[in-house]
Motif scaffolding. Sequence first.
Motif, PDB file in Angstrom:
ATOM      1  N   ILE A  31      11.887 -35.635 -60.232  1.00 42.83           N
ATOM      2  CA  ILE A  31      11.763 -34.315 -59.617  1.00 42.83           C
ATOM      3  C   ILE A  31      11.042 -33.338 -60.539  1.00 42.83           C
ATOM      4  CG2 ILE A  31      13.063 -32.332 -58.734  1.00 42.83           C
ATOM      5  CD1 ILE A  31      15.266 -34.320 -57.935  1.00 42.83           C
ATOM      6  N   VAL A  32      11.411 -33.357 -61.823  1.00 47.40           N
ATOM      7  CA  VAL A  32      10.852 -32.437 -62.813  1.00 47.40           C
ATOM      8  C   VAL A  32      10.065 -33.270 -63.826  1.00 47.40           C
ATOM      9  CG1 VAL A  32      11.393 -30.707 -64.552  1.00 47.40           C
ATOM     10  CG2 VAL A  32      12.821 -30.891 -62.509  1.00 47.40           C
ATOM     11  N   PRO A  33       8.744 -33.171 -63.823  1.00 45.45           N
ATOM     12  CA  PRO A  33       7.935 -34.042 -64.677  1.00 45.45           C
ATOM     13  C   PRO A  33       7.828 -33.560 -66.128  1.00 45.45           C
ATOM     14  CG  PRO A  33       6.503 -32.674 -63.366  1.00 45.45           C
ATOM     15  CD  PRO A  33       7.921 -32.353 -62.945  1.00 45.45           C
ATOM     16  N   TYR A  34       8.947 -33.200 -66.722  1.00 49.29           N
ATOM     17  CA  TYR A  34       8.993 -32.787 -68.120  1.00 49.29           C
ATOM     18  C   TYR A  34       9.608 -33.907 -68.945  1.00 49.29           C
ATOM     19  CZ  TYR A  34       8.293 -27.865 -66.689  1.00 49.29           C
ATOM     20  OH  TYR A  34       7.813 -26.695 -66.188  1.00 49.29           O
ATOM     21  N   THR A  35       9.259 -33.952 -70.221  1.00 47.68           N
ATOM     22  CA  THR A  35       9.871 -34.938 -71.106  1.00 47.68           C
ATOM     23  C   THR A  35      11.328 -34.550 -71.347  1.00 47.68           C
ATOM     24  OG1 THR A  35       9.313 -33.727 -73.116  1.00 47.68           O
ATOM     25  CG2 THR A  35       7.678 -35.339 -72.300  1.00 47.68           C
ATOM     26  N   PRO A  36      12.156 -35.529 -71.714  1.00 46.07           N
ATOM     27  CA  PRO A  36      13.550 -35.199 -72.036  1.00 46.07           C
ATOM     28  C   PRO A  36      13.663 -34.160 -73.154  1.00 46.07           C
ATOM     29  CG  PRO A  36      13.307 -37.556 -71.752  1.00 46.07           C
ATOM     30  CD  PRO A  36      11.920 -36.975 -71.724  1.00 46.07           C
ATOM     31  N   GLN A  37      12.760 -34.226 -74.122  1.00 46.23           N
ATOM     32  CA  GLN A  37      12.788 -33.268 -75.215  1.00 46.23           C
ATOM     33  C   GLN A  37      12.504 -31.851 -74.728  1.00 46.23           C
ATOM     34  OE1 GLN A  37      10.882 -36.035 -75.122  1.00 46.23           O
ATOM     35  NE2 GLN A  37      11.778 -37.354 -76.686  1.00 46.23           N
ATOM     36  N   HIS A  38      11.545 -31.709 -73.820  1.00 49.55           N
ATOM     37  CA  HIS A  38      11.209 -30.386 -73.304  1.00 49.55           C
ATOM     38  C   HIS A  38      12.354 -29.829 -72.455  1.00 49.55           C
ATOM     39  CE1 HIS A  38       8.698 -27.016 -72.367  1.00 49.55           C
ATOM     40  NE2 HIS A  38       8.775 -27.237 -71.073  1.00 49.55           N
ATOM     41  N   ILE A  39      12.955 -30.683 -71.649  1.00 47.16           N
ATOM     42  CA  ILE A  39      14.110 -30.256 -70.847  1.00 47.16           C
ATOM     43  C   ILE A  39      15.225 -29.772 -71.767  1.00 47.16           C
ATOM     44  CG2 ILE A  39      15.963 -31.088 -69.331  1.00 47.16           C
ATOM     45  CD1 ILE A  39      13.790 -32.800 -67.929  1.00 47.16           C
ATOM     46  N   HIS A  40      15.476 -30.494 -72.839  1.00 40.01           N
ATOM     47  CA  HIS A  40      16.523 -30.095 -73.782  1.00 40.01           C
ATOM     48  C   HIS A  40      16.204 -28.742 -74.418  1.00 40.01           C
ATOM     49  CE1 HIS A  40      19.966 -30.692 -76.325  1.00 40.01           C
ATOM     50  NE2 HIS A  40      19.227 -30.453 -77.397  1.00 40.01           N
ATOM     51  N   ARG A  41      14.935 -28.523 -74.784  1.00 36.21           N
ATOM     52  CA  ARG A  41      14.539 -27.222 -75.351  1.00 36.21           C
ATOM     53  C   ARG A  41      14.757 -26.100 -74.344  1.00 36.21           C
ATOM     54  NH1 ARG A  41      10.319 -30.274 -77.780  1.00 36.21           N
ATOM     55  NH2 ARG A  41       8.932 -29.857 -76.017  1.00 36.21           N
ATOM     56  N   LEU A  42      14.384 -26.344 -73.084  1.00 31.16           N
ATOM     57  CA  LEU A  42      14.573 -25.330 -72.042  1.00 31.16           C
ATOM     58  C   LEU A  42      16.059 -25.038 -71.826  1.00 31.16           C
ATOM     59  CD1 LEU A  42      11.916 -26.441 -69.411  1.00 31.16           C
ATOM     60  CD2 LEU A  42      11.821 -24.426 -70.881  1.00 31.16           C
ATOM     61  N   GLU A  43      16.884 -26.074 -71.858  1.00 30.18           N
ATOM     62  CA  GLU A  43      18.335 -25.891 -71.713  1.00 30.18           C
ATOM     63  C   GLU A  43      18.873 -25.014 -72.843  1.00 30.18           C
ATOM     64  OE1 GLU A  43      20.653 -29.541 -69.805  1.00 30.18           O
ATOM     65  OE2 GLU A  43      19.340 -30.161 -71.442  1.00 30.18           O
ATOM     66  N   LYS A  44      18.469 -25.318 -74.068  1.00 27.07           N
ATOM     67  CA  LYS A  44      18.949 -24.555 -75.215  1.00 27.07           C
ATOM     68  C   LYS A  44      18.524 -23.096 -75.144  1.00 27.07           C
ATOM     69  CE  LYS A  44      19.029 -26.181 -79.348  1.00 27.07           C
ATOM     70  NZ  LYS A  44      18.679 -26.805 -80.634  1.00 27.07           N
ATOM     71  N   ALA A  45      17.349 -22.847 -74.560  1.00 29.08           N
ATOM     72  CA  ALA A  45      16.835 -21.483 -74.417  1.00 29.08           C
ATOM     73  C   ALA A  45      17.402 -20.775 -73.193  1.00 29.08           C
ATOM     74  CB  ALA A  45      15.302 -21.507 -74.343  1.00 29.08           C
ATOM     75  N   GLY A  46      18.207 -21.477 -72.404  1.00 28.81           N
ATOM     76  CA  GLY A  46      18.773 -20.879 -71.198  1.00 28.81           C
ATOM     77  C   GLY A  46      17.785 -20.785 -70.051  1.00 28.81           C
ATOM     78  N   LYS A  47      16.731 -21.589 -70.092  1.00 30.56           N
ATOM     79  CA  LYS A  47      15.684 -21.527 -69.073  1.00 30.56           C
ATOM     80  C   LYS A  47      15.699 -22.729 -68.131  1.00 30.56           C
ATOM     81  CE  LYS A  47      12.640 -18.854 -72.019  1.00 30.56           C
ATOM     82  NZ  LYS A  47      11.334 -18.797 -72.677  1.00 30.56           N
ATOM     83  N   PHE A  48      16.742 -23.535 -68.209  1.00 28.11           N
ATOM     84  CA  PHE A  48      16.874 -24.714 -67.357  1.00 28.11           C
ATOM     85  C   PHE A  48      18.361 -24.946 -67.128  1.00 28.11           C
ATOM     86  CE2 PHE A  48      16.774 -29.264 -66.317  1.00 28.11           C
ATOM     87  CZ  PHE A  48      15.669 -29.317 -65.481  1.00 28.11           C
ATOM     88  N   PRO A  49      18.742 -25.447 -65.954  1.00 26.30           N
ATOM     89  CA  PRO A  49      20.172 -25.692 -65.703  1.00 26.30           C
ATOM     90  C   PRO A  49      20.785 -26.609 -66.755  1.00 26.30           C
ATOM     91  CG  PRO A  49      18.912 -25.929 -63.676  1.00 26.30           C
ATOM     92  CD  PRO A  49      17.923 -25.790 -64.795  1.00 26.30           C
ATOM     93  N   ARG A  50      21.992 -26.291 -67.159  1.00 26.52           N
ATOM     94  CA  ARG A  50      22.695 -27.077 -68.172  1.00 26.52           C
ATOM     95  C   ARG A  50      23.133 -28.416 -67.598  1.00 26.52           C
ATOM     96  NH1 ARG A  50      22.414 -25.508 -73.338  1.00 26.52           N
ATOM     97  NH2 ARG A  50      24.339 -26.642 -73.660  1.00 26.52           N
ATOM     98  N   ARG A  51      23.078 -29.414 -68.442  1.00 25.82           N
ATOM     99  CA  ARG A  51      23.548 -30.742 -68.043  1.00 25.82           C
ATOM    100  C   ARG A  51      25.069 -30.774 -68.023  1.00 25.82           C
ATOM    101  NH1 ARG A  51      20.731 -34.255 -72.276  1.00 25.82           N
ATOM    102  NH2 ARG A  51      19.239 -32.597 -72.025  1.00 25.82           N
ATOM    103  N   LEU A  52      25.611 -31.669 -67.241  1.00 24.11           N
ATOM    104  CA  LEU A  52      27.052 -31.877 -67.165  1.00 24.11           C
ATOM    105  C   LEU A  52      27.385 -33.130 -67.952  1.00 24.11           C
ATOM    106  CD1 LEU A  52      27.428 -31.431 -63.300  1.00 24.11           C
ATOM    107  CD2 LEU A  52      27.872 -29.709 -65.048  1.00 24.11           C
ATOM    108  N   GLN A  53      28.391 -33.069 -68.781  1.00 24.12           N
ATOM    109  CA  GLN A  53      28.844 -34.245 -69.518  1.00 24.12           C
ATOM    110  C   GLN A  53      29.787 -35.010 -68.600  1.00 24.12           C
ATOM    111  OE1 GLN A  53      27.663 -34.764 -72.755  1.00 24.12           O
ATOM    112  NE2 GLN A  53      28.467 -36.822 -72.482  1.00 24.12           N
ATOM    113  N   LEU A  54      29.348 -36.147 -68.101  1.00 18.89           N
ATOM    114  CA  LEU A  54      30.117 -36.916 -67.129  1.00 18.89           C
ATOM    115  C   LEU A  54      31.009 -37.962 -67.779  1.00 18.89           C
ATOM    116  CD1 LEU A  54      27.235 -37.451 -64.561  1.00 18.89           C
ATOM    117  CD2 LEU A  54      29.020 -35.700 -64.505  1.00 18.89           C
TER     118      LEU A  54
END
Length: 82
Positions: A25-48
């Motif tokens: 769905i989102v063509p970003y690398t896992p590293q970029h998604i993690h950076r966006l999460e840390k910056a508050g610019k992407f939905p946070r992951r859920l620890q399942l």
Amino acid sequence: MLESNFTSTILADLKILTKKELREIVPYTPQHIHRLEKAGKFPRRLQLGANRVGWKLSDIQAWIDGRTSPAVNYLEDDEIPY
């Protein structure tokens, strides 16, 4: 029809995306998604679980909706400034 929309809305709220599904769905690398999460610019992951994370589909859909802009109104050919 209304019941079908209601059911799909509920399922979207409950659906958890895996990393693989998120990448479709989102063509970003896992590293970029993690950076966006840390910056508050992407939905946070859920620890399942100890080794499993996921993202709520409804959160990802809302994030995408917030990023899409209205269609650009293109000028007519005779209005293009040269």
